[in-house]
Design a protein around this motif. Structure first.
Motif, PDB file in Angstrom:
ATOM      1  N   THR A  50       0.832  -1.206   0.000  1.00  0.00           N
ATOM      2  CA  THR A  50       0.000   0.000   0.000  1.00  0.00           C
ATOM      3  C   THR A  50       0.864   1.252   0.000  1.00  0.00           C
ATOM      4  OG1 THR A  50      -0.172  -0.075   2.414  1.00  0.00           O
ATOM      5  CG2 THR A  50      -1.958  -1.089   1.157  1.00  0.00           C
ATOM      6  N   LYS A  51       0.231   2.342  -0.451  1.00  0.00           N
ATOM      7  CA  LYS A  51       0.843   3.667  -0.381  1.00  0.00           C
ATOM      8  C   LYS A  51      -0.007   4.484   0.583  1.00  0.00           C
ATOM      9  CE  LYS A  51      -1.325   4.485  -4.849  1.00  0.00           C
ATOM     10  NZ  LYS A  51      -1.074   4.708  -6.259  1.00  0.00           N
ATOM     11  N   SER A  52       0.191   5.782   0.646  1.00  0.00           N
ATOM     12  CA  SER A  52      -0.537   6.611   1.599  1.00  0.00           C
ATOM     13  C   SER A  52      -2.042   6.398   1.474  1.00  0.00           C
ATOM     14  CB  SER A  52      -0.186   8.080   1.403  1.00  0.00           C
ATOM     15  OG  SER A  52      -0.619   8.520   0.132  1.00  0.00           O
ATOM     16  N   GLY A  53      -2.717   6.457   2.595  1.00  0.00           N
ATOM     17  CA  GLY A  53      -4.158   6.266   2.618  1.00  0.00           C
ATOM     18  C   GLY A  53      -4.559   4.808   2.463  1.00  0.00           C
ATOM     19  N   LEU A  54      -3.586   3.905   2.647  1.00  0.00           N
ATOM     20  CA  LEU A  54      -3.813   2.460   2.512  1.00  0.00           C
ATOM     21  C   LEU A  54      -4.379   2.072   1.153  1.00  0.00           C
ATOM     22  CD1 LEU A  54      -5.056   1.411   6.067  1.00  0.00           C
ATOM     23  CD2 LEU A  54      -2.780   1.155   5.075  1.00  0.00           C
ATOM     24  N   ARG A  55      -4.032   2.845   0.130  1.00  0.00           N
ATOM     25  CA  ARG A  55      -4.446   2.510  -1.229  1.00  0.00           C
ATOM     26  C   ARG A  55      -3.497   1.451  -1.781  1.00  0.00           C
ATOM     27  NH1 ARG A  55      -3.830   7.730  -4.109  1.00  0.00           N
ATOM     28  NH2 ARG A  55      -2.320   8.023  -2.477  1.00  0.00           N
ATOM     29  N   THR A  56      -4.045   0.452  -2.445  1.00  0.00           N
ATOM     30  CA  THR A  56      -3.222  -0.623  -2.993  1.00  0.00           C
ATOM     31  C   THR A  56      -2.309  -0.077  -4.083  1.00  0.00           C
ATOM     32  OG1 THR A  56      -4.920  -2.273  -2.500  1.00  0.00           O
ATOM     33  CG2 THR A  56      -3.255  -2.887  -4.133  1.00  0.00           C
ATOM     34  N   ALA A  57      -1.005  -0.336  -3.924  1.00  0.00           N
ATOM     35  CA  ALA A  57      -0.009   0.123  -4.893  1.00  0.00           C
ATOM     36  C   ALA A  57       0.503  -1.037  -5.741  1.00  0.00           C
ATOM     37  CB  ALA A  57       1.160   0.779  -4.173  1.00  0.00           C
ATOM     38  N   ALA A  58       0.499  -2.242  -5.171  1.00  0.00           N
ATOM     39  CA  ALA A  58       0.996  -3.412  -5.899  1.00  0.00           C
ATOM     40  C   ALA A  58       0.553  -4.671  -5.172  1.00  0.00           C
ATOM     41  CB  ALA A  58       2.512  -3.385  -6.008  1.00  0.00           C
ATOM     42  N   VAL A  59       0.542  -5.757  -5.928  1.00  0.00           N
ATOM     43  CA  VAL A  59       0.238  -7.076  -5.372  1.00  0.00           C
ATOM     44  C   VAL A  59       1.295  -8.028  -5.913  1.00  0.00           C
ATOM     45  CG1 VAL A  59      -1.449  -8.952  -5.300  1.00  0.00           C
ATOM     46  CG2 VAL A  59      -2.237  -6.582  -5.275  1.00  0.00           C
ATOM     47  N   VAL A  60       1.887  -8.820  -5.023  1.00  0.00           N
ATOM     48  CA  VAL A  60       2.868  -9.830  -5.428  1.00  0.00           C
ATOM     49  C   VAL A  60       2.316 -11.186  -5.015  1.00  0.00           C
ATOM     50  CG1 VAL A  60       5.202 -10.737  -5.097  1.00  0.00           C
ATOM     51  CG2 VAL A  60       4.828  -8.259  -5.230  1.00  0.00           C
ATOM     52  N   ALA A  61       2.266 -12.109  -5.975  1.00  0.00           N
ATOM     53  CA  ALA A  61       1.786 -13.461  -5.706  1.00  0.00           C
ATOM     54  C   ALA A  61       2.910 -14.455  -5.958  1.00  0.00           C
ATOM     55  CB  ALA A  61       0.590 -13.793  -6.601  1.00  0.00           C
ATOM     56  N   LEU A  62       3.091 -15.364  -5.017  1.00  0.00           N
ATOM     57  CA  LEU A  62       4.026 -16.477  -5.177  1.00  0.00           C
ATOM     58  C   LEU A  62       3.188 -17.741  -5.197  1.00  0.00           C
ATOM     59  CD1 LEU A  62       6.629 -15.590  -2.380  1.00  0.00           C
ATOM     60  CD2 LEU A  62       6.766 -14.979  -4.783  1.00  0.00           C
ATOM     61  N   ASP A  63       3.410 -18.618  -6.173  1.00  0.00           N
ATOM     62  CA  ASP A  63       2.687 -19.881  -6.099  1.00  0.00           C
ATOM     63  C   ASP A  63       3.254 -20.675  -4.920  1.00  0.00           C
ATOM     64  OD1 ASP A  63       5.052 -21.053  -7.123  1.00  0.00           O
ATOM     65  OD2 ASP A  63       4.153 -21.581  -9.044  1.00  0.00           O
ATOM     66  N   VAL A  64       2.503 -21.652  -4.436  1.00  0.00           N
ATOM     67  CA  VAL A  64       2.922 -22.400  -3.249  1.00  0.00           C
ATOM     68  C   VAL A  64       4.292 -23.050  -3.441  1.00  0.00           C
ATOM     69  CG1 VAL A  64       2.370 -24.389  -1.782  1.00  0.00           C
ATOM     70  CG2 VAL A  64       0.637 -22.650  -2.233  1.00  0.00           C
ATOM     71  N   PRO A  65       4.607 -23.629  -4.613  1.00  0.00           N
ATOM     72  CA  PRO A  65       5.953 -24.188  -4.754  1.00  0.00           C
ATOM     73  C   PRO A  65       7.069 -23.162  -4.534  1.00  0.00           C
ATOM     74  CG  PRO A  65       4.531 -25.103  -6.442  1.00  0.00           C
ATOM     75  CD  PRO A  65       3.747 -24.009  -5.754  1.00  0.00           C
ATOM     76  N   LEU A  66       6.963 -21.972  -5.129  1.00  0.00           N
ATOM     77  CA  LEU A  66       8.013 -20.977  -4.923  1.00  0.00           C
ATOM     78  C   LEU A  66       8.004 -20.470  -3.486  1.00  0.00           C
ATOM     79  CD1 LEU A  66      10.367 -19.369  -6.026  1.00  0.00           C
ATOM     80  CD2 LEU A  66       8.752 -17.571  -6.680  1.00  0.00           C
ATOM     81  N   ALA A  67       6.831 -20.234  -2.922  1.00  0.00           N
ATOM     82  CA  ALA A  67       6.758 -19.753  -1.543  1.00  0.00           C
ATOM     83  C   ALA A  67       7.444 -20.737  -0.593  1.00  0.00           C
ATOM     84  CB  ALA A  67       5.300 -19.536  -1.132  1.00  0.00           C
ATOM     85  N   ALA A  68       7.123 -22.012  -0.722  1.00  0.00           N
ATOM     86  CA  ALA A  68       7.699 -23.030   0.169  1.00  0.00           C
ATOM     87  C   ALA A  68       9.202 -23.167  -0.050  1.00  0.00           C
ATOM     88  CB  ALA A  68       7.009 -24.370  -0.059  1.00  0.00           C
ATOM     89  N   ARG A  69       9.618 -23.194  -1.313  1.00  0.00           N
ATOM     90  CA  ARG A  69      11.040 -23.394  -1.614  1.00  0.00           C
ATOM     91  C   ARG A  69      11.883 -22.192  -1.210  1.00  0.00           C
ATOM     92  NH1 ARG A  69       8.954 -26.395  -6.961  1.00  0.00           N
ATOM     93  NH2 ARG A  69       9.025 -28.506  -6.077  1.00  0.00           N
ATOM     94  N   ALA A  70      11.393 -20.994  -1.466  1.00  0.00           N
ATOM     95  CA  ALA A  70      12.142 -19.796  -1.072  1.00  0.00           C
ATOM     96  C   ALA A  70      12.197 -19.675   0.445  1.00  0.00           C
ATOM     97  CB  ALA A  70      11.509 -18.553  -1.686  1.00  0.00           C
ATOM     98  N   ALA A  71      11.098 -19.970   1.119  1.00  0.00           N
ATOM     99  CA  ALA A  71      11.067 -19.887   2.583  1.00  0.00           C
ATOM    100  C   ALA A  71      12.020 -20.900   3.199  1.00  0.00           C
ATOM    101  CB  ALA A  71       9.645 -20.105   3.096  1.00  0.00           C
ATOM    102  N   ALA A  72      12.053 -22.108   2.669  1.00  0.00           N
ATOM    103  CA  ALA A  72      12.966 -23.132   3.190  1.00  0.00           C
ATOM    104  C   ALA A  72      14.419 -22.736   2.927  1.00  0.00           C
ATOM    105  CB  ALA A  72      12.647 -24.481   2.565  1.00  0.00           C
TER     106      ALA A  72
END
Length: 164
Positions: A50-72
């Protein structure tokens, strides 16, 4: 009044460099993938910026395989921990915390001179129902990048960045 430019869309090189630096492993961009959406098989972890005023500025999505592998990889856990999470389609709290840290640092890719300051506001796990506006943003055709990522020793997955 000072006008601000739009939130920048990071390059694949910037994404690769950030992940390489955080994970301390070779990271390769493997090319364009289908857009990550709430309907992506296996689910997605979504960071809302978010940016000022809690307006959405961007969204980042990781699929579960990348999320799990990067976190590990970040926690120096064996790759079998990531594979178990992918197989169960469930990210334990420790992996979710690490994904949150990765997404938090990714805010640096969304901040640029002349653009509004952006910060990570919320992380939605793969089993959460996304708010309607965030789901719509992920399904949108605005400025976005969806690419495959391979982490040496851990495997691959996908990341999507959308700037509404």
């Amino acid at each position: 009044m000072i006008t601000e430019g739009p939130t920048p869309l990071p390059s694949t090189k910037d994404i690769r460099d950030l992940l390489h630096g955080m994970l301390g492993r070779d990271v390769e961009i493997t090319g364009t993938i289908d857009a990550l959406t709430p309907a992506t098989p296996g689910g997605v972890v979504v960071g809302v910026y978010t940016k000022s005023g809690l307006r959405t500025a961007a969204v980042v999505a990781l699929d579960v395989p990348l999320a799990a592998r990067a976190a590990a990889a970040l926690a120096l856990l064996p790759s079998r921990n990531a594979e178990a999470a992918i197989h169960n389609q469930y990210l334990p709290e420790t992996l979710m915390e690490n994904v949150g840290e990765i997404l938090n640092v990714m805010a640096s890719l969304l901040n640029a001179d002349g653009a509004p300051h952006v910060r990570l506001n919320r992380v939605h796990g793969p089993t959460e129902l996304l708010p309607a506006d965030i789901a719509t943003t992920l399904r949108g055709y605005g400025p976005r990048i969806d690419t495959g990522v391979q982490i040496r020793g851990y495997g691959d997955g996908g990341i999507g960045v959308v700037v509404p």
